[in-house]
Design a protein around this motif. Structure first.
Motif, PDB file in Angstrom:
ATOM      1  N   ARG A  27       0.706  -1.242   0.040  1.00 54.98           N
ATOM      2  CA  ARG A  27       0.141  -0.090   0.073  1.00 54.98           C
ATOM      3  C   ARG A  27       0.790   1.231   0.046  1.00 54.98           C
ATOM      4  O   ARG A  27       0.421   2.288  -0.592  1.00 54.98           O
ATOM      5  CB  ARG A  27      -0.896  -0.174   0.996  1.00 54.98           C
ATOM      6  N   ASP A 100      -5.436  -0.009 -13.429  1.00 52.51           N
ATOM      7  CA  ASP A 100      -6.359   0.610 -13.807  1.00 52.51           C
ATOM      8  C   ASP A 100      -6.619   1.364 -12.547  1.00 52.51           C
ATOM      9  O   ASP A 100      -7.187   2.669 -12.682  1.00 52.51           O
ATOM     10  CB  ASP A 100      -7.976  -0.065 -13.982  1.00 52.51           C
ATOM     11  N   SER A 101      -6.333   0.833 -11.167  1.00 57.88           N
ATOM     12  CA  SER A 101      -6.679   1.383 -10.103  1.00 57.88           C
ATOM     13  C   SER A 101      -5.559   2.652  -9.675  1.00 57.88           C
ATOM     14  O   SER A 101      -5.518   3.206  -8.845  1.00 57.88           O
ATOM     15  CB  SER A 101      -6.615   0.344  -9.060  1.00 57.88           C
ATOM     16  N   GLY A 102      -4.636   2.584 -10.527  1.00 54.86           N
ATOM     17  CA  GLY A 102      -3.544   3.667 -10.471  1.00 54.86           C
ATOM     18  C   GLY A 102      -2.268   3.089  -9.757  1.00 54.86           C
ATOM     19  O   GLY A 102      -1.410   3.642  -9.586  1.00 54.86           O
ATOM     20  N   PHE A 103      -2.452   1.801  -9.334  1.00 54.93           N
ATOM     21  CA  PHE A 103      -1.000   1.015  -8.731  1.00 54.93           C
ATOM     22  C   PHE A 103      -0.156   0.835  -9.931  1.00 54.93           C
ATOM     23  O   PHE A 103      -0.501   0.313 -10.891  1.00 54.93           O
ATOM     24  CB  PHE A 103      -1.823  -0.120  -7.997  1.00 54.93           C
TER      25      PHE A 103
END
Length: 148
Positions: A27, A100-103
């Motif tokens: 995270r 897609d989540s930006g990770f």
């Protein structure tokens, strides 16, 4: 002598702390946390085992010498930026995969993994040495070996 309850719950607490350290590492790549805090939490997981079951039990679970872990972490962190530099994108700027989540998975995550190993190894060297029951007798005998 530690309590039976503490020794028993240490088994669950150890794995919960290791999983939490990996979540913090993962995270923290895009948010505060990352390798440093994750490495501290992982070292504390082994510290809890050392406190409850003894230093030898913690060393058996670790399976690698803390100094070697710290050295590998420093080497990985230092080398992590080279792919980005080789491609002309700058140190720690190269991204291999963006979800897609930006990770993002790339050199910055590898750097954080290196910091995780370096911090975990350094803290374990300190923690395990402090928990050694014969530390004072070793120092009194003139044995200055680091992190046994």
């Amino acid at each position: 002598m530690t309590s039976l309850i503490f020794r028993t719950t240490t088994r669950l607490l150890f794995w919960a702390m290791l999983v939490a350290s990996l979540v913090i590492l993962w995270r923290g790549h895009n948010q505060p946390g990352g390798g440093f805090v994750g490495g501290l939490v992982a070292a504390m997981a082994f510290g809890v085992v050392a406190m409850a079951q003894g230093v030898e039990a913690a060393r058996r679970r670790l399976r690698v010498h803390p100094v070697a872990l710290a050295g590998l972490g420093v080497a990985l962190a230092a080398l992590s930026g080279l792919p980005g530099m080789a491609l002309g994108q700058g140190f720690l700027a190269h991204q291999w995969l963006i979800f897609d989540s930006g990770f993002k998975i790339g050199t910055t995550l590898v750097f954080d993994v290196g910091v995780y190993g370096a911090v975990m190894g350094g803290m374990l060297c300190l923690i395990l040495r402090l928990y050694e029951t014969d530390a004072t007798s070793d120092l009194a005998a003139g044995n200055q070996e680091q992190c046994r």
